[in-house]
Design a protein around this motif. Structure first.
Motif, mmCIF file in Angstrom:
data_model
loop_
_atom_site.group_PDB
_atom_site.id
_atom_site.type_symbol
_atom_site.label_atom_id
_atom_site.label_comp_id
_atom_site.label_asym_id
_atom_site.label_seq_id
_atom_site.Cartn_x
_atom_site.Cartn_y
_atom_site.Cartn_z
ATOM 1 N N LEU A 54 25.153 17.952 -9.949
ATOM 2 C CA LEU A 54 25.551 18.593 -11.191
ATOM 3 C C LEU A 54 26.912 18.083 -11.657
ATOM 4 O O LEU A 54 27.147 17.905 -12.852
ATOM 5 C CB LEU A 54 25.591 20.114 -11.016
ATOM 6 C CG LEU A 54 24.228 20.783 -11.032
ATOM 7 C CD1 LEU A 54 24.379 22.262 -10.739
ATOM 8 C CD2 LEU A 54 23.555 20.592 -12.374
ATOM 9 N N ALA A 55 27.825 17.859 -10.704
ATOM 10 C CA ALA A 55 29.132 17.313 -11.065
ATOM 11 C C ALA A 55 28.957 15.936 -11.685
ATOM 12 O O ALA A 55 29.634 15.584 -12.652
ATOM 13 C CB ALA A 55 30.038 17.235 -9.835
ATOM 14 N N LEU A 56 28.034 15.175 -11.126
ATOM 15 C CA LEU A 56 27.732 13.850 -11.674
ATOM 16 C C LEU A 56 27.264 13.967 -13.118
ATOM 17 O O LEU A 56 27.748 13.286 -14.023
ATOM 18 C CB LEU A 56 26.640 13.215 -10.812
ATOM 19 C CG LEU A 56 26.641 11.705 -10.661
ATOM 20 C CD1 LEU A 56 27.954 11.250 -10.083
ATOM 21 C CD2 LEU A 56 25.505 11.287 -9.745
ATOM 22 N N LEU A 57 26.329 14.873 -13.337
ATOM 23 C CA LEU A 57 25.802 15.075 -14.681
ATOM 24 C C LEU A 57 26.909 15.514 -15.634
ATOM 25 O O LEU A 57 27.046 14.993 -16.749
ATOM 26 C CB LEU A 57 24.677 16.117 -14.646
ATOM 27 C CG LEU A 57 24.030 16.470 -15.984
ATOM 28 C CD1 LEU A 57 23.294 15.289 -16.549
ATOM 29 C CD2 LEU A 57 23.068 17.642 -15.812
ATOM 30 N N ALA A 58 27.704 16.466 -15.189
ATOM 31 C CA ALA A 58 28.766 16.983 -16.045
ATOM 32 C C ALA A 58 29.776 15.892 -16.390
ATOM 33 O O ALA A 58 30.185 15.748 -17.540
ATOM 34 C CB ALA A 58 29.457 18.165 -15.364
ATOM 35 N N SER A 59 30.198 15.115 -15.370
ATOM 36 C CA SER A 59 31.173 14.060 -15.651
ATOM 37 C C SER A 59 30.596 13.013 -16.576
ATOM 38 O O SER A 59 31.284 12.531 -17.479
ATOM 39 C CB SER A 59 31.616 13.348 -14.371
ATOM 40 O OG SER A 59 31.840 14.252 -13.363
ATOM 41 N N THR A 60 29.332 12.662 -16.351
ATOM 42 C CA THR A 60 28.708 11.635 -17.187
ATOM 43 C C THR A 60 28.706 12.056 -18.639
ATOM 44 O O THR A 60 29.193 11.335 -19.525
ATOM 45 C CB THR A 60 27.255 11.399 -16.732
ATOM 46 O OG1 THR A 60 27.240 11.171 -15.340
ATOM 47 C CG2 THR A 60 26.660 10.226 -17.457
#
Lengths: 312, 99, 98
Positions: free
Chosen positions: C71-77
């Protein structure tokens, strides 16, 4: 020099520094960014203090909702008065400093008093922990909120409803400002919504369910759903609608209604008002409270009494 | 937590390090010439706060803190989304027809 | 030695987050800073998650931490993309008309 102490000192410094910057800083946008950072730092501090329930609620509302609200308000402000974007403020910061010093003094006084206070032998916390087993609940916070101090929670839900009604009175005749970003056509945003929405629903249900025994509960679940609602509003999946619908109104009052039911139902059986009816009744009330909280907060963000689907 | 190392002493130091990173990141929010630079600080805070929360969850032995991190990361994009709607050039009032 | 492995992951995770912060402070442009921040921070977060999974030992926790990282990956992207796109648009509009 223990690491714990350094952690606490750093957290305190970051918090106070951010708060000072938000209050007396003269660059509006920067202050908003600091405010969001402040909310996140607050959540970390609740975690450090061992209060997961507060951290859960604060992470969603303090870091996400209010930050987005301010950002959208700033956006609106800049459209009306472009100078505000770079305004180096004519606000008097001496007043802010004075208020800050007074507030700090008050906090220091209360803090020092609390530190030197001695617990009464039969104080309420001990009684709650002793009586908790009788209720069958594992989470003392839920016990206090819904069993031991249920009337206070009823009043809290009424306050939320009143706040919503108040906001309706204020915004009823104002021109609608739609907070949607223009970029919903971006494939990334669509994926984001597609992933986050089901997860948010799942996490909210989970927090609601485990709230009886572990940190969680109606407020936390409701704030997660409210965050998802704000996400939907920002991406244009949901749009504000002026025509208030019965279902939405039902959702808004469901929390207060369920708590009133909790108050009155025991009286029908001849017991005292708001006598404890069992875990099932609490879960029922919490579920409806969750719906109310989510709907109220989302509609407060939308600025209109109802919602409709945007082009999806 | 098993093992030989006294983890409840090691983890707080990692938290201290990450907090110092947060403090340093605030400088970009102060200075950053464009507003986009300032949003970077929000991004830094979000990711680093998640790391701090996860470390604290293990250090303080409070499993619920992991859910705080989950919630934080779930809603982290809200700020960037709200920011993205900022007008690129000065006033162009956006009125959408409402119901 | 789970301990040594977990410590190694923890230290490298902290290092990468530090690298991201340095990049954010020192690189010349908002786009460069975005690159540094999102890539380094996400890698650092992953390493910290791996370290904590090793420490805890339960599969359930490891899966939860994996979900958090994804989810952090998605949010940062998405955040990085939005910030960059908006900065570009603002740059362009300031360039010709502002």
């Amino acid at each position: 020099m223990s690491a714990q102490l350094i952690v606490d000192v750093l957290l305190g410094l970051i918090l106070v520094g951010l708060a000072a910057q938000v209050a007396i800083g003269q660059h509006l946008f920067r202050a908003i960014v600091f405010y969001v950072a402040f909310g996140l730092a607050m959540a970390v501090i609740w975690a450090r203090l061992g209060a997961p329930d507060l951290a859960l609620a604060d992470a969603a509302i303090g870091a996400g909702l209010t930050g987005a609200l301010m950002m959208v308000a700033f956006r609106r402000l800049v459209e009306i008065d472009p100078k505000q974007a770079q305004a180096q403020g004519t606000r008097s910061s001496t007043l802010a400093v004075l208020i800050g010093v007074l507030a700090a003094g008050m906090v220091a006084t209360i803090g020092l008093t609390a530190l030197t206070l001695e617990h009464q032998p039969g104080h309420a916390g001990l009684q709650v922990m002793a009586a908790l087993d009788d209720t069958g609940l594992g989470n003392p916070i839920t016990g206090v909120l819904l069993v031991f101090r249920g009337f206070d929670t009823l009043i809290e839900m009424t306050v939320l409803l009143t706040a919503f009604v108040g906001s309706r009175v204020m915004t009823n005749r104002s021109r609608l400002y739609v907070a949607t970003i223009a970029g919903f056509q971006l494939p990334l945003v669509r994926t984001l919504v597609a992933v986050i929405l089901p997860l948010a629903a799942l996490i909210a249900m989970h927090l609601l369910w485990i709230g009886s025994d572990q940190p969680g509960g109606a407020f936390q679940a409701g704030s997660v759903l409210a965050g998802a609602g704000v996400l939907l509003l920002l991406t244009g999946t949901l749009l504000p609608a002026s025509k208030s619908r019965a279902l939405v109104r039902l959702a808004l009052v469901a929390g207060v209604a369920s708590l009133c039911a909790l108050v009155l139902a025991p009286m029908l059986r001849g017991e005292v008002a708001m006598a404890y009816l069992g875990r099932g009744s609490l879960l029922f009330a919490e579920a409806l409270m969750m719906v109310s909280i989510a709907t109220s907060l989302t509609l407060l963000f939308a600025g209109r009494p109802s919602l409709k689907l945007g082009r999806s | 937590m098993g093992g030989v190392l006294p983890w409840t002493s090691v983890l707080p130091w990692a938290v201290v390090f990450l907090l110092l990173n947060l403090g340093a990141g605030l400088w970009r929010a102060w200075k950053g010439p464009t507003d986009g630079d300032r949003l970077l600080t929000t991004l830094l805070f979000a990711t680093t706060s998640v790391a701090i929360l996860l470390l604290m969850s293990a250090w303080l032995d409070l499993p619920a803190i992991r859910y705080v991190a989950l919630m934080l990361v779930l809603l982290a994009t809200i700020i960037s989304l709200a920011f993205f709607g900022m007008p690129e050039r000065p006033p162009r009032t956006r009125d959408q027809a409402d119901d | 030695m789970i301990d040594a492995l977990a410590l190694a992951f923890l230290l490298s995770g902290c290092f990468f987050i530090f690298a991201g912060t340095v990049g954010m402070l020192r690189l010349p442009d908002v786009y460069c800073r975005l690159h540094a921040l999102t890539k380094a921070d996400n890698l650092g977060l992953l390493l910290i998650c791996v370290s904590l999974s090793l420490l805890d030992g339960r599969v359930r926790i490891a899966l939860l931490l994996l979900l958090i990282w994804l989810l952090a990956l998605l949010a940062s992207t998405v955040s990085a993309h939005l910030i960059a796109r908006h900065s570009r648009a603002r740059q362009a509009s300031e360039g010709d008309g502002g």
